[in-house]
Design a protein around this motif. Sequence first.
Motif, PDB file in Angstrom:
ATOM      1  N   ILE A 140      40.368  65.824  16.567  1.00 48.80           N
ATOM      2  CA  ILE A 140      40.941  64.645  15.460  1.00 48.80           C
ATOM      3  C   ILE A 140      41.789  65.954  14.695  1.00 48.80           C
ATOM      4  CG2 ILE A 140      40.599  63.173  13.453  1.00 48.80           C
ATOM      5  CD1 ILE A 140      39.969  61.981  16.095  1.00 48.80           C
ATOM      6  N   PRO A 141      43.037  65.868  14.467  1.00 52.88           N
ATOM      7  CA  PRO A 141      43.867  66.746  13.860  1.00 52.88           C
ATOM      8  C   PRO A 141      43.427  66.775  12.425  1.00 52.88           C
ATOM      9  CG  PRO A 141      45.180  65.070  14.544  1.00 52.88           C
ATOM     10  CD  PRO A 141      43.799  64.892  15.144  1.00 52.88           C
ATOM     11  N   GLY A 142      43.257  67.832  11.807  1.00 51.85           N
ATOM     12  CA  GLY A 142      43.275  68.109  10.301  1.00 51.85           C
ATOM     13  C   GLY A 142      41.907  68.127   9.767  1.00 51.85           C
ATOM     14  N   PHE A 143      40.799  68.022  10.689  1.00 44.17           N
ATOM     15  CA  PHE A 143      39.529  67.863  10.139  1.00 44.17           C
ATOM     16  C   PHE A 143      38.481  69.154  10.764  1.00 44.17           C
ATOM     17  CE2 PHE A 143      41.641  64.086   9.205  1.00 44.17           C
ATOM     18  CZ  PHE A 143      40.939  63.756   7.854  1.00 44.17           C
ATOM     19  N   GLY A 144      37.559  69.653  10.096  1.00 43.52           N
ATOM     20  CA  GLY A 144      36.881  70.626  10.705  1.00 43.52           C
ATOM     21  C   GLY A 144      37.592  71.915  10.717  1.00 43.52           C
ATOM     22  N   HIS A 145      36.786  73.116  10.710  1.00 45.67           N
ATOM     23  CA  HIS A 145      37.278  74.579  10.745  1.00 45.67           C
ATOM     24  C   HIS A 145      36.333  75.320  11.422  1.00 45.67           C
ATOM     25  CE1 HIS A 145      39.611  77.863   9.501  1.00 45.67           C
ATOM     26  NE2 HIS A 145      40.702  77.190   9.035  1.00 45.67           N
ATOM     27  N   ARG A 146      36.793  76.078  12.231  1.00 43.86           N
ATOM     28  CA  ARG A 146      35.812  77.209  12.869  1.00 43.86           C
ATOM     29  C   ARG A 146      35.271  78.089  11.852  1.00 43.86           C
ATOM     30  NH1 ARG A 146      38.792  81.642  14.477  1.00 43.86           N
ATOM     31  NH2 ARG A 146      40.860  81.495  14.537  1.00 43.86           N
ATOM     32  N   PHE A 147      36.277  78.500  10.786  1.00 46.38           N
ATOM     33  CA  PHE A 147      35.705  79.709  10.057  1.00 46.38           C
ATOM     34  C   PHE A 147      35.423  79.371   8.465  1.00 46.38           C
ATOM     35  CE2 PHE A 147      36.767  83.013   6.861  1.00 46.38           C
ATOM     36  CZ  PHE A 147      36.419  83.999   7.537  1.00 46.38           C
ATOM     37  N   PRO A 150      31.099  75.404   4.409  1.00 47.14           N
ATOM     38  CA  PRO A 150      31.163  73.976   4.725  1.00 47.14           C
ATOM     39  C   PRO A 150      32.646  73.243   4.263  1.00 47.14           C
ATOM     40  CG  PRO A 150      29.966  74.145   2.971  1.00 47.14           C
ATOM     41  CD  PRO A 150      30.250  75.509   3.181  1.00 47.14           C
ATOM     42  N   VAL A 151      33.551  74.114   3.622  1.00 52.35           N
ATOM     43  CA  VAL A 151      34.700  73.373   3.150  1.00 52.35           C
ATOM     44  C   VAL A 151      35.672  74.529   3.041  1.00 52.35           C
ATOM     45  CG1 VAL A 151      35.596  72.482   0.696  1.00 52.35           C
ATOM     46  CG2 VAL A 151      33.419  72.026   1.332  1.00 52.35           C
ATOM     47  N   ASP A 152      36.933  74.145   3.599  1.00 49.88           N
ATOM     48  CA  ASP A 152      38.192  74.836   3.599  1.00 49.88           C
ATOM     49  C   ASP A 152      38.570  74.901   2.072  1.00 49.88           C
ATOM     50  OD1 ASP A 152      40.888  75.733   3.589  1.00 49.88           O
ATOM     51  OD2 ASP A 152      41.392  74.671   5.584  1.00 49.88           O
ATOM     52  N   PRO A 153      38.638  75.705   1.426  1.00 50.42           N
ATOM     53  CA  PRO A 153      38.967  75.558  -0.274  1.00 50.42           C
ATOM     54  C   PRO A 153      40.293  75.414  -0.446  1.00 50.42           C
ATOM     55  CG  PRO A 153      38.853  78.137   0.667  1.00 50.42           C
ATOM     56  CD  PRO A 153      38.585  77.147   1.936  1.00 50.42           C
ATOM     57  N   ARG A 154      40.999  75.370   0.414  1.00 52.94           N
ATOM     58  CA  ARG A 154      42.460  74.787   0.142  1.00 52.94           C
ATOM     59  C   ARG A 154      42.657  73.212   0.205  1.00 52.94           C
ATOM     60  NH1 ARG A 154      44.715  78.087   5.230  1.00 52.94           N
ATOM     61  NH2 ARG A 154      42.796  77.488   6.090  1.00 52.94           N
ATOM     62  N   ALA A 155      41.817  72.488   0.778  1.00 59.71           N
ATOM     63  CA  ALA A 155      41.875  71.235   0.907  1.00 59.71           C
ATOM     64  C   ALA A 155      41.522  70.386  -0.240  1.00 59.71           C
ATOM     65  CB  ALA A 155      41.110  70.669   2.164  1.00 59.71           C
ATOM     66  N   PRO A 156      40.391  70.747  -0.935  1.00 60.58           N
ATOM     67  CA  PRO A 156      40.070  70.062  -2.345  1.00 60.58           C
ATOM     68  C   PRO A 156      41.108  70.136  -3.335  1.00 60.58           C
ATOM     69  CG  PRO A 156      38.141  71.331  -1.557  1.00 60.58           C
ATOM     70  CD  PRO A 156      39.370  71.645  -0.468  1.00 60.58           C
ATOM     71  N   ALA A 184      35.215  60.462   6.149  1.00 65.22           N
ATOM     72  CA  ALA A 184      33.841  59.828   6.122  1.00 65.22           C
ATOM     73  C   ALA A 184      33.388  59.148   7.281  1.00 65.22           C
ATOM     74  CB  ALA A 184      33.916  58.809   4.913  1.00 65.22           C
ATOM     75  N   GLU A 185      34.472  58.742   8.316  1.00 61.20           N
ATOM     76  CA  GLU A 185      34.009  58.093   9.514  1.00 61.20           C
ATOM     77  C   GLU A 185      33.436  59.416  10.301  1.00 61.20           C
ATOM     78  OE1 GLU A 185      33.940  55.644  12.619  1.00 61.20           O
ATOM     79  OE2 GLU A 185      34.120  55.125  10.432  1.00 61.20           O
ATOM     80  N   LEU A 186      34.041  60.309  10.331  1.00 62.39           N
ATOM     81  CA  LEU A 186      33.778  61.532  11.178  1.00 62.39           C
ATOM     82  C   LEU A 186      32.519  62.047  10.785  1.00 62.39           C
ATOM     83  CD1 LEU A 186      37.101  63.735  11.669  1.00 62.39           C
ATOM     84  CD2 LEU A 186      36.109  62.180  13.223  1.00 62.39           C
ATOM     85  N   ALA A 187      32.102  62.155   9.571  1.00 65.08           N
ATOM     86  CA  ALA A 187      30.769  62.363   9.172  1.00 65.08           C
ATOM     87  C   ALA A 187      29.879  61.757   9.465  1.00 65.08           C
ATOM     88  CB  ALA A 187      30.838  62.782   7.594  1.00 65.08           C
ATOM     89  N   ALA A 188      30.129  60.262   9.642  1.00 63.87           N
ATOM     90  CA  ALA A 188      28.937  59.492   9.914  1.00 63.87           C
ATOM     91  C   ALA A 188      28.755  59.512  11.319  1.00 63.87           C
ATOM     92  CB  ALA A 188      29.608  57.790   9.581  1.00 63.87           C
ATOM     93  N   ARG A 189      29.988  59.588  11.936  1.00 62.27           N
ATOM     94  CA  ARG A 189      29.649  59.773  13.800  1.00 62.27           C
ATOM     95  C   ARG A 189      28.883  60.988  14.005  1.00 62.27           C
ATOM     96  NH1 ARG A 189      35.126  57.577  16.694  1.00 62.27           N
ATOM     97  NH2 ARG A 189      35.238  55.555  15.280  1.00 62.27           N
ATOM     98  N   LYS A 190      29.200  62.233  13.360  1.00 57.35           N
ATOM     99  CA  LYS A 190      28.715  63.669  13.446  1.00 57.35           C
ATOM    100  C   LYS A 190      27.183  63.439  13.037  1.00 57.35           C
ATOM    101  CE  LYS A 190      32.181  65.551  15.950  1.00 57.35           C
ATOM    102  NZ  LYS A 190      31.980  66.213  17.343  1.00 57.35           N
ATOM    103  N   GLY A 191      26.966  62.872  12.085  1.00 57.22           N
ATOM    104  CA  GLY A 191      25.783  63.085  11.149  1.00 57.22           C
ATOM    105  C   GLY A 191      25.641  64.292  10.327  1.00 57.22           C
ATOM    106  N   LYS A 192      26.875  64.804   9.982  1.00 62.61           N
ATOM    107  CA  LYS A 192      27.140  66.037   9.196  1.00 62.61           C
ATOM    108  C   LYS A 192      28.550  65.981   8.648  1.00 62.61           C
ATOM    109  CE  LYS A 192      28.224  69.222  12.917  1.00 62.61           C
ATOM    110  NZ  LYS A 192      27.851  70.451  13.786  1.00 62.61           N
ATOM    111  N   PRO A 193      28.846  66.695   7.501  1.00 66.85           N
ATOM    112  CA  PRO A 193      30.220  66.779   7.033  1.00 66.85           C
ATOM    113  C   PRO A 193      31.381  67.531   8.151  1.00 66.85           C
ATOM    114  CG  PRO A 193      28.561  67.493   5.436  1.00 66.85           C
ATOM    115  CD  PRO A 193      28.196  67.432   6.938  1.00 66.85           C
TER     116      PRO A 193
END
Length: 262
Positions: A140-147, A150-156, A184-193
């Motif tokens: 899903i483009p635009g979500f999650g980051h390998r580095f 838990p948060v990409d500081p740029r997004a918030p 929110a949908e991805l977090a619900a499916r994965k069980g983690k943010p």
Amino acid sequence: MSDVSDWWRTDIIDMEPGVIRFRGHAIEDLIGNVSFPQMIWLMTRGALPTEGEARLLEAALVAAVDHGPQAPSIATARMAVTCGLPLNNALANAVNMLGDVHGGAGEQAVELYTAIAEAGGPDHAGAEIDRWQAERTKFIPGFGHRFHKPVDPRAPRLLGLVDEAASEGICSGDFANIGRAIEAELAARKGKPVPMNIDGATAVIYAELGFPAPLARGLFCLSRSVGAVAHAWEQMQQGGRNKGPTPPQYRWTYTGPKEAGE
């Protein structure tokens, strides 16, 4: 002569000796009065943006300028310099690396956001995610980051600016809501943010501002070009010749036969 003059047709620039106009605006009126983000908007969209729209566009452009020498686009710019190429060739190499995997997620995220908007809004995020994964890719483009975990500081920060702009009537905030619904949908499916990353956040801004999805990649290329030029210039100052992706003492893993015919 009409055959010659009509060979190229453009609404972008009109020019004759002593006269240059972009979208009807005389260049001498733009110089000193229009920022670079405003000029980008004028050239790609046909009219000047409001001050608020320009600020939001500028924020997205600033956020994505660089992500370190390990990023393929930046690495290739630096390697190009060590092969003796000048800055323009280093920049070209960097931009040519920005394909569907490295550099294309913003464009793809705008496509996904638009599909959700056309389906009816945030409540349809789950169904459109399913459609995307069935028809395009599991990623899903635009979500999650390998580095950045838990948060990409740029997004918030970017989403906060969108919220401010929406409260001022500069944009609707609809695509920010869609982005949050996907998160929110991805977090619900994965069980983690699975937090939004830089591509997802800039895609929110580009969608809010009405840029078509392909222009989102074009704008990312403009943004990342700043980092590419900076790194290429730094490499010129440092020197070095024919530097590959790893130091020469580190060898690759050979997986072929030991001898021909084996």
